[in-house]
Design a protein around this motif. Structure first.
Motif, PDB file in Angstrom:
ATOM      1  N   SER A   1       7.117   1.547   5.954  1.00  0.00           N
ATOM      2  CA  SER A   1       6.338   2.135   4.867  1.00  0.00           C
ATOM      3  C   SER A   1       6.930   3.453   4.385  1.00  0.00           C
ATOM      4  O   SER A   1       6.243   4.225   3.715  1.00  0.00           O
ATOM      5  N   ARG A   2       8.207   3.685   4.732  1.00  0.00           N
ATOM      6  CA  ARG A   2       8.918   4.891   4.310  1.00  0.00           C
ATOM      7  C   ARG A   2      10.312   4.495   3.838  1.00  0.00           C
ATOM      8  O   ARG A   2      10.803   3.416   4.183  1.00  0.00           O
ATOM      9  N   PRO A   3      10.969   5.355   3.070  1.00  0.00           N
ATOM     10  CA  PRO A   3      12.306   5.002   2.597  1.00  0.00           C
ATOM     11  C   PRO A   3      13.333   5.007   3.726  1.00  0.00           C
ATOM     12  O   PRO A   3      13.361   5.916   4.552  1.00  0.00           O
TER      13      PRO A   3
ATOM     14  N   ALA B   1      -2.104   1.844 -11.063  1.00  0.00           N
ATOM     15  CA  ALA B   1      -3.266   2.737 -11.078  1.00  0.00           C
ATOM     16  C   ALA B   1      -2.984   4.030 -10.306  1.00  0.00           C
ATOM     17  O   ALA B   1      -3.384   5.128 -10.745  1.00  0.00           O
ATOM     18  N   MET B   2      -2.303   3.924  -9.168  1.00  0.00           N
ATOM     19  CA  MET B   2      -2.005   5.124  -8.385  1.00  0.00           C
ATOM     20  C   MET B   2      -1.027   6.036  -9.112  1.00  0.00           C
ATOM     21  O   MET B   2      -1.184   7.265  -9.094  1.00  0.00           O
TER      22      MET B   2
ATOM     23  N   ALA C   1      -1.610  13.245  -1.510  1.00  0.00           N
ATOM     24  CA  ALA C   1      -2.199  12.059  -0.877  1.00  0.00           C
ATOM     25  C   ALA C   1      -1.910  10.806  -1.698  1.00  0.00           C
ATOM     26  O   ALA C   1      -1.594   9.744  -1.142  1.00  0.00           O
ATOM     27  N   VAL C   2      -2.018  10.918  -3.021  1.00  0.00           N
ATOM     28  CA  VAL C   2      -1.734   9.767  -3.887  1.00  0.00           C
ATOM     29  C   VAL C   2      -0.265   9.386  -3.781  1.00  0.00           C
ATOM     30  O   VAL C   2       0.080   8.194  -3.688  1.00  0.00           O
ATOM     31  N   TRP C   3       0.610  10.375  -3.780  1.00  0.00           N
ATOM     32  CA  TRP C   3       2.040  10.100  -3.644  1.00  0.00           C
ATOM     33  C   TRP C   3       2.331   9.382  -2.327  1.00  0.00           C
ATOM     34  O   TRP C   3       3.108   8.412  -2.299  1.00  0.00           O
ATOM     35  N   SER C   4       1.714   9.810  -1.233  1.00  0.00           N
ATOM     36  CA  SER C   4       1.907   9.158   0.057  1.00  0.00           C
ATOM     37  C   SER C   4       1.461   7.699  -0.002  1.00  0.00           C
ATOM     38  O   SER C   4       2.132   6.813   0.545  1.00  0.00           O
ATOM     39  N   ASP C   5       0.343   7.432  -0.675  1.00  0.00           N
ATOM     40  CA  ASP C   5      -0.134   6.054  -0.823  1.00  0.00           C
ATOM     41  C   ASP C   5       0.860   5.211  -1.622  1.00  0.00           C
ATOM     42  O   ASP C   5       1.099   4.035  -1.302  1.00  0.00           O
ATOM     43  N   VAL C   6       1.414   5.784  -2.682  1.00  0.00           N
ATOM     44  CA  VAL C   6       2.410   5.071  -3.482  1.00  0.00           C
ATOM     45  C   VAL C   6       3.613   4.711  -2.624  1.00  0.00           C
ATOM     46  O   VAL C   6       4.084   3.561  -2.629  1.00  0.00           O
ATOM     47  N   VAL C   7       4.115   5.675  -1.874  1.00  0.00           N
ATOM     48  CA  VAL C   7       5.300   5.446  -1.048  1.00  0.00           C
ATOM     49  C   VAL C   7       5.051   4.338  -0.033  1.00  0.00           C
ATOM     50  O   VAL C   7       5.870   3.421   0.131  1.00  0.00           O
ATOM     51  N   GLN C   8       3.910   4.397   0.651  1.00  0.00           N
ATOM     52  CA  GLN C   8       3.619   3.391   1.671  1.00  0.00           C
ATOM     53  C   GLN C   8       3.554   1.993   1.070  1.00  0.00           C
ATOM     54  O   GLN C   8       4.103   1.033   1.636  1.00  0.00           O
TER      55      GLN C   8
END
Length: 229
Positions: free
Chosen positions: A164-166, A35-36, A52-59
């Motif tokens: 929560s980060r690469p 969904a994100m 903001a959505v990208w940050s949520d996906v990454v986390q």
């Protein structure tokens, strides 16, 4: 490769061990990611929201994958004849995602960023399909509902304290992933949550406390999955 069991993607909660089973927890995360990613790719987002959505996906991607690699894939290697092959395959997918997202995060102004993000989404969707069709059905075959719920609780505990980060240099398997990855989780979550301008001593204290708590959580969670029953 051994013929796969039935994919978990189309099964209901009762067939997957209940709402708290590892299979339902995994599938909920996969649905959130889908969904994100769809939202990010939509054309009607207000300014600033794609970031903001990208940050949520990454986390979610990295906390989810770390918990899989710490709790699920060691179990799979123990109970499935082809577990080594399957987990090596999905670990390679995770590493490719890790490296690509690290490149995106380190190159905010690169004109190829949008293309790289689409590539990352393609890799994430493929990883989801492989897990739901190939790996997770083995856990359904091997374990009863109670064990699936116990594994789900352990996985959730690790995910809550995971990086929560690469971090492409962190190993994909225990104990190396915990030794090198768990301390990084505290700093990742400070980046996610703490005010950037806060006092350095406070940030350092939070990081140390977070690393200790995370290490304890990972140890207890992994032990819980190894108990019979």
């Amino acid at each position: 490769m051994t013929a796969p069991a039935v994919s978990i993607s189309g099964l209901d909660a009762d067939a997957l061990g209940g709402d708290d089973s590892i299979l339902m927890r995994q599938r909920r995360d996969h649905a959130r990611l889908d969904a994100m990613m769809n939202r990010y790719l939509s054309e009607d987002l207000p300014p600033g929201e794609p970031d903001a959505v990208w940050s949520d996906v990454v986390q979610l991607v990295f906390s989810h994958a770390f918990a899989e690699e710490t709790v699920l894939w060691p179990l799979l290697r123990r109970i499935a004849p082809d577990g080594e092959e399957l987990t090596r395959w999905v670990e390679e997918e995770h590493q490719a995602i890790n490296e690509l997202i690290a490149r995106i995060e380190h190159s905010p102004g690169d004109p190829r960023r949008a293309e790289w993000i689409r590539q990352a989404f393609t890799l994430i969707r493929q990883d989801i399909r492989d897990e739901e069709d190939e790996l997770l059905p083995r856990l359904r075959t091997a374990f009863g509902d109670r064990r699936l719920r116990r594994v789900g609780a352990a996985w959730e505990a690790v995910r809550a304290t995971a990086p929560s980060r690469p971090h492409p240099g962190v190993p994909r398997r225990p104990p190396g992933n915990a030794i090198r990855g768990v301390p990084l989780s505290a700093f990742d979550r400070l980046r996610d949550l703490a005010p950037v301008g806060g006092p350095a001593t406070r940030r350092a204290a939070l990081a140390a406390a977070g690393a200790l708590a995370a290490a304890g959580t990972v140890t207890l969670a992994v032990r819980a999955t190894r108990r019979p029953g």
